[in-house]
Design a protein around this motif. Structure first.
Motif: not given
Lengths: 283, 455
Positions: A177, A180-182, B53, B56, B89
């Motif tokens: 996360a 990935g830059g989420l 989450w 994603y 994102p």
């Protein structure tokens, strides 16, 4: 002897249905919390081989999505033992007993890392305010408790401090996360992060450590206290403690980046207990 | 023929390209539909629970599973069109507005690869149990489809151009082959400055086709034309005698009339043989009469002999003509206005025979047209680059038929003389032209003959 049992079971099943309880008792079940290896079939395979060999019987390694499910399964007896986080162990301290604690880089301790993406310049938790933050699991010490208790010290809660928090149900997912830059930041098991740095350097390279916690007790192997006298459970404990002395055990430990499994010492988890107390303390 | 081929080729190419485009769009829509539907099924419940989450994770695994394949970017938004998660994102941060992504995306049904864009953006609603819980916008790589279409288009165009060129060439070859006898015919029709010539039998196709028959018919026609030309030549030959024939009675009188006088003179000499002054006077008279007769007969002889002698035109030729024609005019009491003022050097560039024939014919014609006691004139003048012969009469004028004979090359209607047509042909042979005018009761025919290069 096993063959005789099997023949007997087949003969019996021809006459009357086999109770499911009986079957469950026949296969020793060890539950695993989602550590870094939770999606590496080879690691699981090696660990099972090593423990099966050590115990002299087949065992089943059980994986679940959340820590809570593992803890629940251990408490209700649907698994015989579990490798779980120190935090849920302490939460159910009254019902659970330690079988062994892995030794990582020479000591049975690990750290929680606060990580952000590689380009992020934050130097501490305070600078991550208002971002999106990833936790591993609400029952994880390194993936939740450490950061939550740090925030509690600052008089904040995760929801008040961060714009949004998400649970990724796995330490590797926290790294994903963040990488990935989420999310901007994440709370992750330092042992898992270091192991991933060796196994998946490309993934980890997208993250950087903002801060490290103090050294805390490594996730231990535990069983229900009332079953500690069972032959199966003691056999598992023997197998665990002897892993570094068998070929199969050595291979499994190498894959897990662990030195060995050490005799349990409840004092290792005082740090976690202290953080739990801070989180519970009303402000 | 070639143009038709090219047009056909273009139309065919267009059709194939359109089918190809439709096929590609269908394929693209199918790909997009499968892609979006697969994601929708997986994402629906996660979006319903706004599980950032899991959304994603699903997208990320779908992306890495299709690594290097179609999905370039996907963003999933909740029911308020806020971003839940995206494959990238950083491009679409969690909780940001998803409108910029969904706005210029097309619905599945409207999806087309015809824009030649290497990627298309498609949006689809996410439904759970019939309720729309969010939206998915995904960018799909169609570079391969576009490239394939461009490649196929190019190949198609090349192949079509090649086929068209081949067909056009084959068509040209075939037509040229088919037209070969016609070309042959055209060549022989126009051979050697307009005169048709016979096609050698060896060049006529062996097969008894329409064309072979056409060529044989042409040969038969050239034979007929040759024969006609020959006949016309003989006719023109004869016309000269006809002209003389028409003059014969006048000329006979011209010879006969003086003869009476001459015989009387001979009697006079016999009667007054002892009177020298009378004899001398009579001999003079006799001599003048005989010289005249000699001149007339010489003119007749010259007229007959002219075609065999390529002599240049001279003043004396007009004197001869006057000598020949005057008795005819006199017989009909017609006055003759005779003016030959042309420069001798100009005259000498023209051949004597055809000019004499032209002038004689026109004079005879004028005399025939003019009434008894009428007026006929001839004038010969040097003009810019040639000489002009003008013959006028005060007759009733030329009939339309006569004008046709004189002025045009159209075939002569049967009946009537060939004199005027002979004039036309001779003038044409000298590259001259004839003007006809009718004014104040007089018919005027002006023949202009350009000077010719000295032979």
């Amino acid at each position: 002897m096993r063959r005789r049992e099997l023949i007997g079971a087949v003969a019996m099943s021809a006459v009357l249905p086999l109770p499911s309880v009986l079957r469950a008792q026949q296969l020793f079940r060890l539950a695993l919390t989602p550590v870094f290896l939770d999606n590496d079939a080879a690691v699981i395979e090696r660990l099972r081989d090593a423990l099966s060999a050590g115990m002299g019987r087949d065992i089943d390694l059980v994986q679940r999505r959340t820590y809570q499910e593992i803890t629940g399964a251990l408490l209700d007896g649907s698994v015989d033992a579990a490798w779980l986080c120190g935090y849920p162990f302490l939460q159910h301290r009254s019902q659970l007993s330690l079988l062994g604690v892995p030794v990582w880089r020479g000591q049975p301790r690990y750290q929680s890392y606060l990580i952000a993406s590689a380009g992020d310049e934050a130097s501490g938790l305070e600078e991550l305010r208002g971002g999106v933050h990833a936790f591993s699991d609400p029952d994880s010490n390194s993936g939740f408790l450490v950061t939550a208790s740090d925030l509690a010290r600052m008089g904040e809660t995760p929801d008040s401090f961060f714009a949004r928090t998400i649970f990724t149900w796995g330490h590797r997912n926290v790294v994903r996360a963040v990488a990935g830059g989420l999310v901007r930041s994440g709370s992750v098991d330092g042992y898992v992060w270091e192991a991933l740095a060796a196994v998946e350097p490309d993934l980890v390279a997208h993250t950087r450590i903002v801060s490290r916690s103090e050294w805390l007790g490594f996730p231990p192997f535990a069983a229900r206290t009332d079953r500690m006298g069972d032959a199966d459970v003691t056999a598992l404990q023997r197998a665990l403690l002897a892993m570094d002395r068998t070929g199969a055990g050595r291979k499994a430990l190498d894959l897990l980046f662990l030195d060995r499994i050490a005799e349990p010492d409840i004092g290792l988890f005082d740090g976690i207990a202290a953080r739990m107390a801070e989180l519970r303390q009303p402000r | 023929m070639g143009v038709l081929m090219i047009v056909l080729g273009m139309v065919a190419s267009q059709q194939v390209l359109r089918s190809l485009s439709r096929l590609h769009d269908d394929r693209l829509r199918e790909i997009a539909r499968l892609h979006v539907e697969g994601l929708s099924v997986a994402l629906g419940p996660l979006v319903l629970h706004k599980d950032v989450w899991e959304v994603y994770d699903t997208l990320d695994r779908a992306r890495s599973a299709s690594d290097g394949q179609r999905m370039l970017f996907t963003v999933v938004a909740d029911d308020r069109n806020r971003v839940l998660a995206a494959t990238d994102p950083l491009r679409a941060p969690v909780d940001s507005n998803a409108a910029p992504f969904s706005e210029d995306a097309s619905d599945l049904s409207a999806l087309t690869a015809s824009g030649n864009e290497p990627q298309v953006r498609v949006r689809a609603p996410l439904r759970v149990a019939g309720r729309t819980v969010g939206q998915i916008v995904t960018e799909i790589d169609v570079g391969d489809l576009v490239a394939e279409r461009q490649r196929v288009s190019l190949y198609l165009l090349l192949a079509n151009a090649g086929a068209t060129a081949l067909l056009a060439f084959a068509g040209y070859f075939l037509v040229a082959r088919m037209l070969k006898p016609v070309t042959l015919l055209a060549q022989h029709m126009d051979d050697a400055g307009g005169a048709p010539s016979r096609i050698p039998e060896s060049e006529i196709p062996k097969s008894d086709t329409e064309l072979a028959r056409l060529l044989r018919t042409f040969n038969a026609m050239t034979g007929a034309i040759d024969a006609r030309t020959e006949a016309e030549k003989r006719l023109a030959e004869r016309e000269r005698f006809v002209s003389l024939g028409r003059l014969s009675s006048s000329l006979a009188h011209e010879i006969n009339n003086p003869l009476g006088g001459l015989l009387n003179t001979v009697d006079t000499i016999r009667t007054y043989a002892n009177r020298p002054e009378v004899v001398e006077k009579s001999v003079e008279l006799l001599e003048r009469g005989l010289v005249h007769l000699k001149d007339v007969s010489q003119a007749i002889l010259d007229e007959n002999r002219l075609d065999r002698v390529g002599l240049p035109l001279r003043q004396t030729d007009f004197d001869d003509l006057k000598l020949l024609f005057e008795p005819e005019a006199a017989r009909k009491g017609q006055s003759l206005d005779w003016q030959v003022e042309a420069d001798a050097t100009d005259l000498a560039t023209l051949p004597a025979a055809p000019v004499r024939q032209v002038v004689l014919n026109l004079l005879l014609n004028a005399s025939a047209a003019a009434p008894e006691g009428g007026r006929i004139s001839l004038s010969v003048r040097s003009q810019d680059g040639g000489i002009e012969l003008t013959i006028t009469d005060d007759g009733r004028g030329l009939s339309a038929q006569d004008l046709d004979r004189l002025m045009s090359s159209a075939p002569v209607a049967p009946g009537g003389g060939v004199g005027l047509r002979l004039v036309h042909d001779l003038v044409a042979g000298l590259e001259g032209r004839i003007r006809h005018a009718r004014e104040a009761g007089r018919t005027s025919l002006a023949v202009f003959l350009p000077k010719r290069e000295a032979a």
